[in-house]
Design a protein around this motif. Structure first.
Motif, PDB file in Angstrom:
ATOM      1  N   HIS A   1      16.719  93.936  18.475  1.00  0.00           N
ATOM      2  CA  HIS A   1      16.197  92.565  18.363  1.00  0.00           C
ATOM      3  C   HIS A   1      15.507  92.464  17.010  1.00  0.00           C
ATOM      4  CE1 HIS A   1      12.186  94.203  19.103  1.00  0.00           C
ATOM      5  NE2 HIS A   1      12.710  94.879  20.098  1.00  0.00           N
ATOM      6  N   PRO A   2      15.409  91.245  16.471  1.00  0.00           N
ATOM      7  CA  PRO A   2      14.706  91.132  15.189  1.00  0.00           C
ATOM      8  C   PRO A   2      13.212  91.339  15.397  1.00  0.00           C
ATOM      9  CG  PRO A   2      15.498  88.979  15.926  1.00  0.00           C
ATOM     10  CD  PRO A   2      15.912  89.962  16.967  1.00  0.00           C
ATOM     11  N   VAL A   3      12.507  91.744  14.367  1.00  0.00           N
ATOM     12  CA  VAL A   3      11.052  91.839  14.434  1.00  0.00           C
ATOM     13  C   VAL A   3      10.478  90.741  13.535  1.00  0.00           C
ATOM     14  CG1 VAL A   3      11.069  94.318  14.920  1.00  0.00           C
ATOM     15  CG2 VAL A   3      10.946  93.545  12.541  1.00  0.00           C
ATOM     16  N   SER A   4       9.200  90.421  13.726  1.00  0.00           N
ATOM     17  CA  SER A   4       8.590  89.372  12.898  1.00  0.00           C
ATOM     18  C   SER A   4       8.453  89.902  11.469  1.00  0.00           C
ATOM     19  CB  SER A   4       7.213  89.012  13.442  1.00  0.00           C
ATOM     20  OG  SER A   4       6.347  90.096  13.204  1.00  0.00           O
ATOM     21  N   ARG A   5       8.220  88.989  10.531  1.00  0.00           N
ATOM     22  CA  ARG A   5       8.072  89.420   9.142  1.00  0.00           C
ATOM     23  C   ARG A   5       6.873  90.372   8.993  1.00  0.00           C
ATOM     24  NH1 ARG A   5       9.249  88.128   3.753  1.00  0.00           N
ATOM     25  NH2 ARG A   5       7.385  88.091   2.479  1.00  0.00           N
ATOM     26  N   THR A   6       5.783  90.070   9.720  1.00  0.00           N
ATOM     27  CA  THR A   6       4.597  90.941   9.663  1.00  0.00           C
ATOM     28  C   THR A   6       4.949  92.351  10.129  1.00  0.00           C
ATOM     29  OG1 THR A   6       3.221  89.046  10.124  1.00  0.00           O
ATOM     30  CG2 THR A   6       2.228  91.200  10.551  1.00  0.00           C
ATOM     31  N   GLU A   7       5.683  92.422  11.252  1.00  0.00           N
ATOM     32  CA  GLU A   7       6.069  93.749  11.764  1.00  0.00           C
ATOM     33  C   GLU A   7       6.992  94.468  10.781  1.00  0.00           C
ATOM     34  OE1 GLU A   7       6.666  93.724  16.447  1.00  0.00           O
ATOM     35  OE2 GLU A   7       7.392  91.899  15.485  1.00  0.00           O
ATOM     36  N   LEU A   8       7.940  93.686  10.201  1.00  0.00           N
ATOM     37  CA  LEU A   8       8.886  94.295   9.260  1.00  0.00           C
ATOM     38  C   LEU A   8       8.130  94.927   8.086  1.00  0.00           C
ATOM     39  CD1 LEU A   8      11.921  94.663   8.539  1.00  0.00           C
ATOM     40  CD2 LEU A   8      11.750  92.528   7.243  1.00  0.00           C
ATOM     41  N   LEU A   9       7.169  94.177   7.550  1.00  0.00           N
ATOM     42  CA  LEU A   9       6.385  94.705   6.425  1.00  0.00           C
ATOM     43  C   LEU A   9       5.576  95.929   6.849  1.00  0.00           C
ATOM     44  CD1 LEU A   9       5.168  91.438   4.669  1.00  0.00           C
ATOM     45  CD2 LEU A   9       7.009  92.939   4.017  1.00  0.00           C
TER      46      LEU A   9
ATOM     47  N   THR B   1      29.855  97.194   8.550  1.00  0.00           N
ATOM     48  CA  THR B   1      29.713  97.588   7.145  1.00  0.00           C
ATOM     49  C   THR B   1      28.423  98.376   6.892  1.00  0.00           C
ATOM     50  OG1 THR B   1      28.561  95.540   6.593  1.00  0.00           O
ATOM     51  CG2 THR B   1      30.946  95.535   6.351  1.00  0.00           C
ATOM     52  N   LYS B   2      27.493  98.317   7.828  1.00  0.00           N
ATOM     53  CA  LYS B   2      26.165  98.890   7.576  1.00  0.00           C
ATOM     54  C   LYS B   2      26.085 100.401   7.818  1.00  0.00           C
ATOM     55  CE  LYS B   2      24.345  94.856   6.481  1.00  0.00           C
ATOM     56  NZ  LYS B   2      23.853  94.535   5.130  1.00  0.00           N
ATOM     57  N   GLY B   3      27.104 100.964   8.455  1.00  0.00           N
ATOM     58  CA  GLY B   3      27.168 102.430   8.594  1.00  0.00           C
ATOM     59  C   GLY B   3      26.142 103.031   9.543  1.00  0.00           C
TER      60      GLY B   3
ATOM     61  N   GLY C   1      27.103  94.140  -0.679  1.00  0.00           N
ATOM     62  CA  GLY C   1      27.026  93.398  -1.936  1.00  0.00           C
ATOM     63  C   GLY C   1      25.829  93.872  -2.749  1.00  0.00           C
ATOM     64  N   MET C   2      24.642  93.801  -2.146  1.00  0.00           N
ATOM     65  CA  MET C   2      23.433  94.280  -2.797  1.00  0.00           C
ATOM     66  C   MET C   2      22.664  95.181  -1.839  1.00  0.00           C
ATOM     67  SD  MET C   2      21.414  94.573  -5.311  1.00  0.00           S
ATOM     68  CE  MET C   2      22.430  93.652  -6.432  1.00  0.00           C
ATOM     69  N   ASN C   3      22.111  94.634  -0.788  1.00  0.00           N
ATOM     70  CA  ASN C   3      21.204  95.185   0.219  1.00  0.00           C
ATOM     71  C   ASN C   3      19.767  94.946  -0.219  1.00  0.00           C
ATOM     72  OD1 ASN C   3      19.493  96.893   1.938  1.00  0.00           O
ATOM     73  ND2 ASN C   3      21.473  97.372   2.840  1.00  0.00           N
ATOM     74  N   LEU C   4      19.223  93.864   0.309  1.00  0.00           N
ATOM     75  CA  LEU C   4      17.867  93.480  -0.058  1.00  0.00           C
ATOM     76  C   LEU C   4      16.815  94.304   0.657  1.00  0.00           C
ATOM     77  CD1 LEU C   4      18.279  89.597  -0.252  1.00  0.00           C
ATOM     78  CD2 LEU C   4      18.268  91.263  -2.113  1.00  0.00           C
ATOM     79  N   VAL C   5      17.185  94.890   1.814  1.00  0.00           N
ATOM     80  CA  VAL C   5      16.209  95.715   2.549  1.00  0.00           C
ATOM     81  C   VAL C   5      15.727  96.859   1.645  1.00  0.00           C
ATOM     82  CG1 VAL C   5      15.928  97.271   4.528  1.00  0.00           C
ATOM     83  CG2 VAL C   5      17.092  95.087   4.833  1.00  0.00           C
ATOM     84  N   ALA C   6      16.646  97.430   0.853  1.00  0.00           N
ATOM     85  CA  ALA C   6      16.269  98.533  -0.046  1.00  0.00           C
ATOM     86  C   ALA C   6      15.187  98.068  -1.026  1.00  0.00           C
ATOM     87  CB  ALA C   6      17.497  99.017  -0.812  1.00  0.00           C
TER      88      ALA C   6
ATOM     89  N   LEU D   1      28.889  85.207  -5.788  1.00  0.00           N
ATOM     90  CA  LEU D   1      29.424  85.951  -4.650  1.00  0.00           C
ATOM     91  C   LEU D   1      28.396  86.978  -4.171  1.00  0.00           C
ATOM     92  CD1 LEU D   1      31.912  86.456  -2.824  1.00  0.00           C
ATOM     93  CD2 LEU D   1      32.586  88.247  -4.428  1.00  0.00           C
ATOM     94  N   HIS D   2      27.932  86.828  -2.932  1.00  0.00           N
ATOM     95  CA  HIS D   2      26.908  87.741  -2.403  1.00  0.00           C
ATOM     96  C   HIS D   2      27.511  89.051  -1.890  1.00  0.00           C
ATOM     97  CE1 HIS D   2      23.399  84.915  -2.420  1.00  0.00           C
ATOM     98  NE2 HIS D   2      24.399  84.065  -2.609  1.00  0.00           N
ATOM     99  N   THR D   3      28.801  89.042  -1.558  1.00  0.00           N
ATOM    100  CA  THR D   3      29.455  90.266  -1.063  1.00  0.00           C
ATOM    101  C   THR D   3      30.058  91.023  -2.257  1.00  0.00           C
ATOM    102  OG1 THR D   3      31.621  89.240  -0.868  1.00  0.00           O
ATOM    103  CG2 THR D   3      30.161  89.032   1.040  1.00  0.00           C
TER     104      THR D   3
ATOM    105  N   GLN E   1      15.114 102.727  14.201  1.00  0.00           N
ATOM    106  CA  GLN E   1      16.266 101.914  13.792  1.00  0.00           C
ATOM    107  C   GLN E   1      16.149 100.517  14.414  1.00  0.00           C
ATOM    108  OE1 GLN E   1      19.294 102.442  11.707  1.00  0.00           O
ATOM    109  NE2 GLN E   1      19.217 100.234  12.058  1.00  0.00           N
ATOM    110  N   ILE E   2      16.012  99.496  13.532  1.00  0.00           N
ATOM    111  CA  ILE E   2      15.987  98.099  13.996  1.00  0.00           C
ATOM    112  C   ILE E   2      17.384  97.528  13.759  1.00  0.00           C
ATOM    113  CG2 ILE E   2      14.992  95.797  13.616  1.00  0.00           C
ATOM    114  CD1 ILE E   2      12.531  97.260  12.370  1.00  0.00           C
ATOM    115  N   VAL E   3      17.977  96.997  14.815  1.00  0.00           N
ATOM    116  CA  VAL E   3      19.282  96.344  14.662  1.00  0.00           C
ATOM    117  C   VAL E   3      19.127  94.884  15.071  1.00  0.00           C
ATOM    118  CG1 VAL E   3      21.701  96.293  15.380  1.00  0.00           C
ATOM    119  CG2 VAL E   3      20.546  98.489  15.115  1.00  0.00           C
ATOM    120  N   VAL E   4      19.484  93.987  14.160  1.00  0.00           N
ATOM    121  CA  VAL E   4      19.370  92.557  14.453  1.00  0.00           C
ATOM    122  C   VAL E   4      20.706  92.093  15.048  1.00  0.00           C
ATOM    123  CG1 VAL E   4      18.931  90.273  13.473  1.00  0.00           C
ATOM    124  CG2 VAL E   4      17.742  92.276  12.548  1.00  0.00           C
ATOM    125  N   PRO E   5      20.679  91.569  16.295  1.00  0.00           N
ATOM    126  CA  PRO E   5      21.928  91.166  16.945  1.00  0.00           C
ATOM    127  C   PRO E   5      22.722  90.175  16.104  1.00  0.00           C
ATOM    128  CG  PRO E   5      20.095  91.025  18.478  1.00  0.00           C
ATOM    129  CD  PRO E   5      19.508  91.319  17.131  1.00  0.00           C
TER     130      PRO E   5
END
Ligand code: GDG
Length: 488
Positions: free
Chosen positions: A358-366, A287-289, A383-388, A170-172, A315-319
């Protein structure tokens, strides 16, 4: 008997298909942590992944076969699509899963729409998944089902007479008894979950909530010391454990140091001057607050005028699900708050909130992970939060500060190095932002070292291996030698 192969079952396959020019179809591989971790296990045993292709319109048979065989060859394991109609998607995915289970499991009871039409379609689609498993796997295969969309698969497999060893993750979060008990189908759901052989939760909190629901509603007690508990039901026995999901730490640390990321990092630093940057990255979800976080940022600017002009909040928000009213209202609330804060405080050369929808590319995210001195990760429940974890793994300079919600699963592992906050307590979040802003470099390094060490030790490969090892240990099946992921 020995396990022959691993079969992962999730709502979505690890590819998405897209129609391009002249009616041609192309496939894109997904790159999440689960796909990275499962790759070696599935390749080693010529495994399979069963799931929905995620396309509103299905490719014609010839294109579909072509895409699947090409992608299967590239990935090194077989992809098996489950055909779900758009009406089923409406009621199983958007309906039962996302209007009932998702809010309920994140303690948002008031967001639940207990529409009685949804449950039958949820059962029907879970049956479809079970049928695909029965058709494409054998008794010696190990079936590993992912997430709340597929709670009924083990039950449906038994109903159609297919004998399989099954695991479920269960991921949540799993909600407390007082909340779970409101689910109109609580007994059916709980009994069905107990038909898996192994159940995995993100944290002790979730496992404890689940065991309490089982004890209170079904009168089954769990036994055993340590992480893995055993429950004996009328139908058999099930083991229950905590397996916190993680990321490919080494891959994040390596990618964060590439020239491509460095180049983007230089651009970000140039554009934002020498401000201390604070980062938030989230899918658009209640849920993201995000609104509470913006209020806390406004509060810190109001309380500490010396921070004005010296810090910026990116603040990046992915639609996500923007056609649903609740999500549209959330987007408007976020944008109104961004407008208010910027309207109140912006001055020449300084915009307090830099907002992207909008999402950013993986390079930009890093590059953002590296550029931002502070990560502000304050979900109301997660559930976890992988961004952290990704933020810390990418923080190769070792001087970032993680502000983390107590209600993210990640807090259970990262509480030693992070500044933990209650996201509902605006003043406390605001104080923590100020604490991070004024923290001495030595303390930052000390804290980040602890965070990175913990994620390095408990990475995604550790997660896969511990789940699979527990499955093997608690079954009568002998593992094949290469059943586990080779550690990098
Ligand atoms: C569920 C549970 C649990 C985000 N923005 C961009 C982007 N991302 C990537 C991140 C990260 C992923 O999306 C988000 O993962 P989370 O864990 O934060 O959240 P959920 O999607 O809600 O996942 C959660 C997880 O399952 C695993 O069990 O942790 O609690 O809700 O990997 O990097 N990636 C790119 N651009 C973006 O703009 N490229």
């Amino acid at each position: 008997m020995s396990f022959k192969s691993v079969v992962v079952v999730s709502n979505r396959l690890p590819i998405t298909v897209e129609k391009v020019e002249k009616g041609q179809w192309v496939a894109h591989s997904s790159s999440g942590g689960l796909v990275t971790a499962m790759g070696p296990v599935l390749r080693n045993r010529r495994g399979k992944w069963i799931g929905w292709l995620g396309a509103q319109e299905m490719p014609d048979d010839a294109s579909l076969n072509n895409i699947l065989s090409k992608s299967s060859e590239e990935l090194g394991y077989t992809l098996i699509p489950v055909d779900i109609t758009s009406e089923e998607i409406e009621k199983y995915y958007y309906g039962f899963s996302n209007e009932i289970l998702w809010p309920l499991f994140h303690d948002f009871l008031s967001n639940c729409n207990f529409d009685p039409q949804y449950v039958n379609v949820y059962r029907k689609v879970n049956r479809k998944f079970a049928q695909a498993i029965a058709e494409h796997t054998g008794e010696a295969d190990y079936i590993w089902v992912q997430d709340y969309l597929l709670f009924l698969v083990a039950h449906e497999l038994k109903e159609i007479g297919a004998q399989r060893q099954t695991g479920f993750f269960l991921h949540t979060p799993f909600p407390p008894l007082d909340i779970f008990i409101k689910l109109p189908w609580r007994f059916e759901m709980l009994e069905a979950i107990l038909e898996y052989d192994l159940l995995g939760f993100q944290t002790e909190r979730d496992k404890r909530n689940f065991l309490r629901c089982v004890r209170h509603l079904l009168k089954f007690n769990a036994t055993g010391r340590g992480n893995i508990k055993k429950i004996v039901t009328k139908k058999g026995e099930v083991h229950v454990g905590t397996f916190p999901i993680s990321i490919d730490f080494r891959e994040f640390a390596k990618s964060a140091a590439t020239e491509e990321v460095m180049e983007t990092l230089r651009i970000i630093r140039r554009n934002h001057g020498n401000k201390q940057l604070i980062l938030g990255v989230d899918r658009l979800d209640y849920t993201k607050g995000i609104p509470n976080r913006l209020r806390a940022f406004a509060d810190v600017l109001a309380r500490y005028p010396k921070m004005r002009g010296k810090t910026e909040f990116i603040q990046i928000v992915v639609p996500s699900r923007v056609d649903v009213d609740t999500y549209q209202a959330l987007k408007q609330e976020i944008e109104a708050l961004v407008g208010e804060i910027n309207g109140l405080y912006a001055e020449e050369g300084w915009t307090p909130v830099y907002y992207m929808f909008h999402p950013v590319s993986r390079t930009e995210l890093l590059a953002y992970y590296r550029a931002c001195e502070i990560a502000l990760i304050t979900p109301l429940k997660d559930g976890m939060n992988l961004v952290a974890k990704e933020y810390c793994a990418s923080n190769i300079d070792g001087n970032g500060v993680l502000i983390l919600s107590e209600f993210a699963g990640a807090a259970a592992e990262l509480h030693n190095g992070a500044l933990l906050v209650n996201p509902y307590h605006i003043e406390h979040v605001s104080q923590s932002i100020y604490q991070a802003f004024s923290m001495e470099l030595d303390e930052k390094r000390e804290r980040m070292k602890k965070l990175r060490r913990s994620i390095y030790k408990n990475d995604i490969f550790h997660w896969v291996n511990s789940f699979v090892r527990t499955s093997v240990k608690n079954s009568n099946n002998v593992p094949e030698v290469d059943f586990f992921v080779p550690m990098p």
